[in-house]
Enzyme design. Structure first.
Site, PDB file in Angstrom:
ATOM      1  N   ARG A 193      -8.329  -3.258   4.806  1.00  0.00           N
ATOM      2  CA  ARG A 193      -9.039  -2.051   5.232  1.00  0.00           C
ATOM      3  C   ARG A 193     -10.526  -2.235   4.974  1.00  0.00           C
ATOM      4  O   ARG A 193     -10.933  -2.871   3.984  1.00  0.00           O
ATOM      5  CB  ARG A 193      -8.537  -0.825   4.472  1.00  0.00           C
ATOM      6  CG  ARG A 193      -7.102  -0.449   4.771  1.00  0.00           C
ATOM      7  CD  ARG A 193      -6.731   0.860   4.116  1.00  0.00           C
ATOM      8  NE  ARG A 193      -7.513   1.971   4.675  1.00  0.00           N
ATOM      9  CZ  ARG A 193      -7.400   3.234   4.274  1.00  0.00           C
ATOM     10  NH1 ARG A 193      -6.572   3.534   3.285  1.00  0.00           N
ATOM     11  NH2 ARG A 193      -8.126   4.177   4.836  1.00  0.00           N
TER      12      ARG A 193
ATOM     13  N   LEU B 271      -6.357  -0.066  10.244  1.00  0.00           N
ATOM     14  CA  LEU B 271      -5.135  -0.085  11.042  1.00  0.00           C
ATOM     15  C   LEU B 271      -4.627   1.311  11.394  1.00  0.00           C
ATOM     16  O   LEU B 271      -3.641   1.438  12.125  1.00  0.00           O
ATOM     17  CB  LEU B 271      -4.040  -0.855  10.309  1.00  0.00           C
ATOM     18  CG  LEU B 271      -4.312  -2.352  10.102  1.00  0.00           C
ATOM     19  CD1 LEU B 271      -3.202  -2.989   9.276  1.00  0.00           C
ATOM     20  CD2 LEU B 271      -4.466  -3.076  11.438  1.00  0.00           C
TER      21      LEU B 271
ATOM     22  N   ARG C  22       6.427  -1.238   2.509  1.00  0.00           N
ATOM     23  CA  ARG C  22       7.804  -0.749   2.486  1.00  0.00           C
ATOM     24  C   ARG C  22       8.385  -0.785   3.897  1.00  0.00           C
ATOM     25  O   ARG C  22       7.653  -0.671   4.889  1.00  0.00           O
ATOM     26  CB  ARG C  22       7.857   0.682   1.957  1.00  0.00           C
ATOM     27  CG  ARG C  22       7.654   0.802   0.461  1.00  0.00           C
ATOM     28  CD  ARG C  22       8.064   2.181  -0.022  1.00  0.00           C
ATOM     29  NE  ARG C  22       7.475   2.482  -1.316  1.00  0.00           N
ATOM     30  CZ  ARG C  22       7.648   3.624  -1.962  1.00  0.00           C
ATOM     31  NH1 ARG C  22       8.393   4.583  -1.418  1.00  0.00           N
ATOM     32  NH2 ARG C  22       7.095   3.828  -3.129  1.00  0.00           N
TER      33      ARG C  22
ATOM     34  N   ARG D  26       5.695   2.109  12.031  1.00  0.00           N
ATOM     35  CA  ARG D  26       4.933   3.339  12.284  1.00  0.00           C
ATOM     36  C   ARG D  26       3.504   3.044  12.729  1.00  0.00           C
ATOM     37  O   ARG D  26       2.887   3.846  13.436  1.00  0.00           O
ATOM     38  CB  ARG D  26       4.937   4.227  11.030  1.00  0.00           C
ATOM     39  CG  ARG D  26       6.304   4.841  10.726  1.00  0.00           C
ATOM     40  CD  ARG D  26       6.205   5.933   9.678  1.00  0.00           C
ATOM     41  NE  ARG D  26       5.873   5.415   8.359  1.00  0.00           N
ATOM     42  CZ  ARG D  26       6.761   4.976   7.489  1.00  0.00           C
ATOM     43  NH1 ARG D  26       8.062   4.928   7.799  1.00  0.00           N
ATOM     44  NH2 ARG D  26       6.387   4.558   6.290  1.00  0.00           N
TER      45      ARG D  26
ATOM     46  N   HIS E  55       8.889  -2.444  -9.175  1.00  0.00           N
ATOM     47  CA  HIS E  55       8.037  -3.593  -9.475  1.00  0.00           C
ATOM     48  C   HIS E  55       8.915  -4.717 -10.018  1.00  0.00           C
ATOM     49  O   HIS E  55      10.131  -4.560 -10.176  1.00  0.00           O
ATOM     50  CB  HIS E  55       6.936  -3.213 -10.455  1.00  0.00           C
ATOM     51  CG  HIS E  55       5.862  -2.353  -9.852  1.00  0.00           C
ATOM     52  ND1 HIS E  55       4.951  -2.835  -8.949  1.00  0.00           N
ATOM     53  CD2 HIS E  55       5.589  -1.033 -10.005  1.00  0.00           C
ATOM     54  CE1 HIS E  55       4.145  -1.865  -8.571  1.00  0.00           C
ATOM     55  NE2 HIS E  55       4.509  -0.753  -9.190  1.00  0.00           N
ATOM     56  N   ASP E  56       8.288  -5.832 -10.313  1.00  0.00           N
ATOM     57  CA  ASP E  56       8.989  -7.030 -10.761  1.00  0.00           C
ATOM     58  C   ASP E  56      10.088  -6.721 -11.769  1.00  0.00           C
ATOM     59  O   ASP E  56      11.228  -7.173 -11.620  1.00  0.00           O
ATOM     60  CB  ASP E  56       7.960  -8.003 -11.352  1.00  0.00           C
ATOM     61  CG  ASP E  56       8.556  -9.327 -11.800  1.00  0.00           C
ATOM     62  OD1 ASP E  56       9.342  -9.327 -12.780  1.00  0.00           O
ATOM     63  OD2 ASP E  56       8.230 -10.363 -11.208  1.00  0.00           O
TER      64      ASP E  56
ATOM     65  N   ASN F 179      11.802  -4.108 -12.330  1.00  0.00           N
ATOM     66  CA  ASN F 179      12.953  -3.419 -11.740  1.00  0.00           C
ATOM     67  C   ASN F 179      13.825  -4.378 -10.951  1.00  0.00           C
ATOM     68  O   ASN F 179      15.062  -4.321 -11.013  1.00  0.00           O
ATOM     69  CB  ASN F 179      12.482  -2.281 -10.838  1.00  0.00           C
ATOM     70  CG  ASN F 179      11.519  -1.343 -11.524  1.00  0.00           C
ATOM     71  OD1 ASN F 179      10.345  -1.287 -11.174  1.00  0.00           O
ATOM     72  ND2 ASN F 179      11.999  -0.612 -12.518  1.00  0.00           N
ATOM     73  N   TYR F 180      13.189  -5.260 -10.199  1.00  0.00           N
ATOM     74  CA  TYR F 180      13.944  -6.179  -9.335  1.00  0.00           C
ATOM     75  C   TYR F 180      14.748  -7.176 -10.147  1.00  0.00           C
ATOM     76  O   TYR F 180      15.916  -7.444  -9.851  1.00  0.00           O
ATOM     77  CB  TYR F 180      12.992  -6.909  -8.374  1.00  0.00           C
ATOM     78  CG  TYR F 180      12.049  -5.984  -7.642  1.00  0.00           C
ATOM     79  CD1 TYR F 180      12.486  -4.768  -7.140  1.00  0.00           C
ATOM     80  CD2 TYR F 180      10.709  -6.310  -7.464  1.00  0.00           C
ATOM     81  CE1 TYR F 180      11.621  -3.905  -6.482  1.00  0.00           C
ATOM     82  CE2 TYR F 180       9.838  -5.465  -6.812  1.00  0.00           C
ATOM     83  CZ  TYR F 180      10.298  -4.256  -6.324  1.00  0.00           C
ATOM     84  OH  TYR F 180       9.437  -3.407  -5.687  1.00  0.00           O
TER      85      TYR F 180
ATOM     86  N   ASP G  19       8.050 -11.334  -8.713  1.00  0.00           N
ATOM     87  CA  ASP G  19       6.940 -11.360  -7.768  1.00  0.00           C
ATOM     88  C   ASP G  19       6.693 -12.754  -7.205  1.00  0.00           C
ATOM     89  O   ASP G  19       6.550 -12.925  -5.989  1.00  0.00           O
ATOM     90  CB  ASP G  19       5.655 -10.874  -8.437  1.00  0.00           C
ATOM     91  CG  ASP G  19       5.552  -9.357  -8.487  1.00  0.00           C
ATOM     92  OD1 ASP G  19       6.425  -8.690  -7.904  1.00  0.00           O
ATOM     93  OD2 ASP G  19       4.612  -8.842  -9.116  1.00  0.00           O
TER      94      ASP G  19
END
Length: 365
Positions: free
Chosen positions: A38, A59, A83, A89, A124-125, A127-128, A154
């Site tokens: 951006r 964008l 996500r 979209r 995040h890492d 959690n995964y 990650d």
């Protein structure tokens, strides 16, 4: 010779962590990576953004979306880490872009994957790797599991796996396959890293919990020890001949290495022995066959003799890896947000008045 991926063009949609890491790996080895940020955005850690052609494009504007589409029509690959559903979209989903470029390899980096009950959940890492089953075995008994920085989810299970997926799909296109989506989920990549442990489990050789297995800290010959100066050594003397050298250096009996019932008591003796000398004193004491290494800080690693001889670090960051004998990677180049905007747009056919109008409208930076 040109670098290994010279001639490959990748469009990267700016993000953090694993997506930029995958794009960095491709750029390190010669791919032309155009990173879209951006306008006014700043990079994350500079090392992950190196060697890019960085442009600033909004964008959320139709003109910005058209710039992105134009770049993707002539690209070999794309990397995005939003996500599921965000790119659709924006009008930049795989159905749209593959219709305009059937050979496009569309790389998607997420924590949970593009579908499934958790696909839209934040994370995040930590959690995964928790859901992948890896976090349970990292740490010390009697204490909560320890987060291994964000190396496993990650970068190991995420960015590196996406880079492998991108190169695999690009090779398939070279052989005549169509473009496709590479769905790289950090949970699945982290689970894949544990393949050997799953093999141990299938053989009845795996125990749940921290420090419960030979390679997770249960064995006295594969763990770390504190030294007299508060620094640490890492011991990896798995093979019998290496264990014999370790035991000799500690004044221990080399017999009974694999007697797991004796491991806790032996680890206590090892710990008491290592605590009697400084880290560097132990390094000069042991024969190389003992597999005793210093646990180094970042600053120490950057100046270690082996790393300096190999050029493992350059300009305050890890150098490109792996090494290629015929098509070596070029030295990484610094990259600044938006610095390539005008040149990339000119290559797309925009003239100076059009570029000025886009900048005045806030579409580019």
């Amino acid at each position: 010779m040109p670098a290994t991926l010279a001639g490959i063009r990748i469009v990267e949609f700016g993000g953090i962590g694993p997506g930029p890491f995958a794009a960095m790996m491709l750029a390190d080895h010669g791919a032309e990576v155009i990173r879209i940020e951006r306008p006014g955005a700043s990079f994350g850690p500079h090392a992950l953004a190196r060697s890019r052609k960085a442009i600033g494009v909004e964008l959320k504007s139709p003109q910005g979306v058209e710039i992105a589409r134009a770049l993707c029509r002539d690209a070999d690959g794309l990397i995005e880490g939003f996500r599921p559903g965000v790119m659709e979209r924006l009008g930049l989903g795989p159905d749209t872009l593959l219709a305009g470029n059937p050979r496009l390899v569309y790389g998607r980096m997420t924590g949970w994957g593009q579908d499934g009950p958790l696909a839209q959940a934040p994370g995040h890492d930590i959690n995964y790797i928790a859901v992948a089953g890896l976090l349970d075995g990292i740490g010390t008994p009697g204490a909560p599991p320890v987060a291994p920085v964000n190396y496993v989810g990650d970068f190991g299970g995420g960015g590196m796996l996406l880079a492998f997926g991108m190169v695999s799909a690009l090779l398939a296109v070279k052989r005549g396959a169509p473009g496709q989506v590479v769905d790289a989920a950090m949970t699945e990549g982290a689970a894949l890293l544990a393949s050997m442990s799953w093999g141990f489990k299938a053989a009845g050789m795996w125990h749940d919990g921290p420090a419960a297995n030979l390679l997770s800290g249960a064995a006295p010959f594969y763990r770390t020890y504190a030294c007299a100066d508060g620094r640490h050594v890492a011991v990896g003397a798995i093979e019998p001949q290496f264990y014999a050298a370790l035991a000799a250096g500690l004044g221990e009996d080399p017999d009974g290495q694999m007697d797991s019932a004796a491991w806790p008591m032996r680890a206590e003796r090892f710990a008491a022995r290592f605590a009697t000398r400084t880290r560097d004193a132990w390094l000069t004491h042991f024969a190389p066959e003992a597999c005793v290494s210093p646990v180094l800080t970042f600053d120490e690693a950057a100046t270690h003799s082996h790393n300096t001889a190999r050029g493992t670090f350059a300009d305050g960051a890890p150098a490109p890896a792996p090494r290629f004998t015929a098509t070596p990677a070029a030295p990484p180049q610094p990259s600044q947000p938006g610095e390539w905007t005008d040149r990339v747009l000119a290559d797309l056919g925009y003239d100076e008045p059009q570029i000025a109008a886009l900048r005045a409208a806030g579409t580019i930076g």
